[in-house]
Write a protein that holds these residues in place. Sequence first.
Motif, PDB file in Angstrom:
ATOM      1  N   UNK A 133       0.759  -1.226  -0.032  1.00  0.00           N
ATOM      2  CA  UNK A 133       0.340   0.088  -0.105  1.00  0.00           C
ATOM      3  C   UNK A 133       0.938   1.486   0.287  1.00  0.00           C
ATOM      4  N   UNK A 134       1.458   1.185   0.404  1.00  0.00           N
ATOM      5  CA  UNK A 134       2.481   1.954   1.516  1.00  0.00           C
ATOM      6  C   UNK A 134       3.305   2.645  -0.577  1.00  0.00           C
ATOM      7  N   UNK A 135       3.980   1.531  -0.670  1.00  0.00           N
ATOM      8  CA  UNK A 135       5.258   1.955  -1.883  1.00  0.00           C
ATOM      9  C   UNK A 135       3.918   2.582  -3.150  1.00  0.00           C
ATOM     10  N   UNK A 136       2.249   1.449  -3.314  1.00  0.00           N
ATOM     11  CA  UNK A 136       1.898   2.462  -4.419  1.00  0.00           C
ATOM     12  C   UNK A 136       1.344   4.305  -3.858  1.00  0.00           C
ATOM     13  N   UNK A 137       1.182   3.986  -3.285  1.00  0.00           N
ATOM     14  CA  UNK A 137       1.023   5.302  -2.558  1.00  0.00           C
ATOM     15  C   UNK A 137       1.963   5.998  -2.727  1.00  0.00           C
ATOM     16  N   UNK A 138       3.141   6.108  -2.464  1.00  0.00           N
ATOM     17  CA  UNK A 138       4.421   7.401  -2.412  1.00  0.00           C
ATOM     18  C   UNK A 138       5.009   6.934  -3.323  1.00  0.00           C
ATOM     19  N   UNK A 139       5.092   5.742  -4.694  1.00  0.00           N
ATOM     20  CA  UNK A 139       5.366   5.719  -6.243  1.00  0.00           C
ATOM     21  C   UNK A 139       7.175   5.231  -5.107  1.00  0.00           C
ATOM     22  N   UNK A 140       7.226   4.314  -3.924  1.00  0.00           N
ATOM     23  CA  UNK A 140       8.652   4.288  -4.242  1.00  0.00           C
ATOM     24  C   UNK A 140       8.939   2.691  -3.432  1.00  0.00           C
ATOM     25  N   UNK A 141       9.208   1.602  -4.614  1.00  0.00           N
ATOM     26  CA  UNK A 141       9.308   0.262  -4.335  1.00  0.00           C
ATOM     27  C   UNK A 141      10.187  -0.039  -3.503  1.00  0.00           C
ATOM     28  N   UNK A 142       9.562   0.179  -1.557  1.00  0.00           N
ATOM     29  CA  UNK A 142      10.066  -0.094  -0.538  1.00  0.00           C
ATOM     30  C   UNK A 142      10.578  -1.252  -0.332  1.00  0.00           C
ATOM     31  N   UNK A 143       9.836  -2.440  -0.638  1.00  0.00           N
ATOM     32  CA  UNK A 143      10.789  -3.719  -0.916  1.00  0.00           C
ATOM     33  C   UNK A 143      11.489  -4.096  -1.580  1.00  0.00           C
ATOM     34  N   UNK A 144      11.659  -3.533  -2.159  1.00  0.00           N
ATOM     35  CA  UNK A 144      12.749  -4.234  -3.671  1.00  0.00           C
ATOM     36  C   UNK A 144      13.957  -2.661  -2.274  1.00  0.00           C
ATOM     37  N   UNK A 145      13.541  -1.739  -2.056  1.00  0.00           N
ATOM     38  CA  UNK A 145      14.643  -1.052  -1.431  1.00  0.00           C
ATOM     39  C   UNK A 145      15.312  -1.565  -0.184  1.00  0.00           C
ATOM     40  N   UNK A 146      14.280  -1.860   1.034  1.00  0.00           N
ATOM     41  CA  UNK A 146      14.062  -3.140   2.201  1.00  0.00           C
ATOM     42  C   UNK A 146      15.934  -4.154   1.941  1.00  0.00           C
ATOM     43  N   UNK A 147      14.955  -4.523   1.004  1.00  0.00           N
ATOM     44  CA  UNK A 147      16.099  -6.140   0.135  1.00  0.00           C
ATOM     45  C   UNK A 147      17.580  -5.812   0.161  1.00  0.00           C
ATOM     46  N   UNK A 148      18.008  -4.557  -0.559  1.00  0.00           N
ATOM     47  CA  UNK A 148      18.939  -4.291  -0.941  1.00  0.00           C
ATOM     48  C   UNK A 148      19.772  -3.805   0.052  1.00  0.00           C
ATOM     49  N   UNK A 149      18.987  -3.098   1.138  1.00  0.00           N
ATOM     50  CA  UNK A 149      20.152  -2.327   2.303  1.00  0.00           C
ATOM     51  C   UNK A 149      20.312  -3.639   3.226  1.00  0.00           C
ATOM     52  N   UNK A 150      19.372  -4.649   3.335  1.00  0.00           N
ATOM     53  CA  UNK A 150      19.418  -5.529   3.940  1.00  0.00           C
ATOM     54  C   UNK A 150      21.029  -6.498   3.883  1.00  0.00           C
ATOM     55  N   UNK A 151      21.164  -6.169   1.733  1.00  0.00           N
ATOM     56  CA  UNK A 151      22.514  -6.992   1.437  1.00  0.00           C
ATOM     57  C   UNK A 151      23.819  -5.865   1.237  1.00  0.00           C
ATOM     58  N   UNK A 152      23.167  -4.686   1.848  1.00  0.00           N
ATOM     59  CA  UNK A 152      24.746  -4.453   2.095  1.00  0.00           C
ATOM     60  C   UNK A 152      25.032  -2.334   1.921  1.00  0.00           C
ATOM     61  N   UNK A 153      23.927  -2.524   0.837  1.00  0.00           N
ATOM     62  CA  UNK A 153      23.531  -0.898   0.676  1.00  0.00           C
ATOM     63  C   UNK A 153      23.724   0.184   0.992  1.00  0.00           C
ATOM     64  N   UNK A 154      23.696   1.250   0.971  1.00  0.00           N
ATOM     65  CA  UNK A 154      22.967   2.719   1.693  1.00  0.00           C
ATOM     66  C   UNK A 154      22.339   3.227   1.339  1.00  0.00           C
ATOM     67  N   UNK A 155      21.505   3.914   2.156  1.00  0.00           N
ATOM     68  CA  UNK A 155      20.337   4.600   1.465  1.00  0.00           C
ATOM     69  C   UNK A 155      21.209   5.909   0.762  1.00  0.00           C
ATOM     70  N   UNK A 156      22.043   6.162   0.928  1.00  0.00           N
ATOM     71  CA  UNK A 156      22.567   7.251  -0.566  1.00  0.00           C
ATOM     72  C   UNK A 156      23.043   6.033  -2.281  1.00  0.00           C
ATOM     73  N   UNK A 157      23.742   4.880  -1.434  1.00  0.00           N
ATOM     74  CA  UNK A 157      23.185   4.467  -2.619  1.00  0.00           C
ATOM     75  C   UNK A 157      22.391   4.961  -3.435  1.00  0.00           C
ATOM     76  N   UNK A 158      21.386   3.458  -2.833  1.00  0.00           N
ATOM     77  CA  UNK A 158      19.265   3.955  -3.410  1.00  0.00           C
ATOM     78  C   UNK A 158      19.076   4.813  -4.312  1.00  0.00           C
ATOM     79  N   UNK A 159      19.760   5.900  -3.623  1.00  0.00           N
ATOM     80  CA  UNK A 159      19.025   7.795  -4.005  1.00  0.00           C
ATOM     81  C   UNK A 159      20.190   7.827  -5.517  1.00  0.00           C
ATOM     82  N   UNK A 160      21.113   7.250  -5.224  1.00  0.00           N
ATOM     83  CA  UNK A 160      22.196   7.702  -6.336  1.00  0.00           C
ATOM     84  C   UNK A 160      21.533   6.758  -7.115  1.00  0.00           C
ATOM     85  N   UNK A 161      21.361   5.809  -7.285  1.00  0.00           N
ATOM     86  CA  UNK A 161      20.470   4.556  -8.183  1.00  0.00           C
ATOM     87  C   UNK A 161      19.118   4.692  -8.486  1.00  0.00           C
ATOM     88  N   UNK A 162      18.650   6.235  -8.028  1.00  0.00           N
ATOM     89  CA  UNK A 162      17.054   6.444  -8.294  1.00  0.00           C
ATOM     90  C   UNK A 162      16.123   5.763  -7.884  1.00  0.00           C
TER      91      UNK A 162
END
Length: 302
Positions: A49-78
């Motif tokens: 629901x939140x992903x649809x409401x905000x147009x942010x792929x939250x589950x995908x971003x969280x999965x990438x954080x879990x394997x070591x990426x940072x918030x800055x990395x994800x911002x840079x990747x768009x």
Amino acid sequence: VAAERHQGVAVAIAQGVGVRGLINVQYAMAGDILYVLEANPRASRTVPFVSKATAVPIAKAAARVMVGETIADLRAAGMLPSYGDGGTLPHGAAVSVKEAVLPFGRFHGVDTVLGPEMKSTGEVMGIDDTFGIAFAKSQEAAFSGGLPTSGTAFVSLAGRDKRAAIFPVKRLADLGFRILATSGTAAVLRRNGVPVEELRKQYEGRGPDGEPTTVDAIMAGDIQLIVNTPYGVGPRLDGYEIRTAAVIKGVPCITTVQGLAAAVQGIDSLQHDEPTVRSLQEHASALNALRAEQIARLEGRA
């Protein structure tokens, strides 16, 4: 302020537990006291629901954080917006409303009053430019028929709710609804200038000339909207009979003053505004365009 408080508590719990990725926190408010019911280090069905409401792929971003990426990395990747926490929406963004789908229609005799325990069997979403239409859409998706735009509304309120409900009930009357109420509620509404007709309580039985009770009127199909804030729960109380009849007849039944205020906004919007229809992709595109405009304005001021 309340949202910031909830957010701060969630961050503190996540940091204390050492969560990397998603955490699902459930709160309850009693007065000014905030209670944490559960804190689970996992995704929940609110995430899509939140992903649809905000147009942010939250589950995908969280999965990438879990394997070591940072918030800055994800911002840079768009993948995440360049500012805010992903839930920060720009001015002019559409409003999204989540509504629970409850199974009471399949379990006649079960009281519809809600508590902290989970009773929903699904969820639906309404999106539009205003809260009223977004809320009305969510009700249309969750309940057969959605909110009525005309007809008769029956109101029976606990003493603690009567004062707060005067304005929304008056607005219902202004929108063309006929208002029926039990004796105590009717007296309060009359004193505050709301046109109202009195209806007999169920335990009083029919009147000497066959005047119907609350349940009689509901079962006869004479009522299109019910507002019944409970005095308590249990089959001995009149409200239980009202809410059970509402389920049997498929009449929308509102059990809180806050829910009444939201419903009145929805009905008002349905009468005066035109709902918009757009795909989730169109919603996301419009939201991202607003974000880009806001970034450009912020950079122009720097």
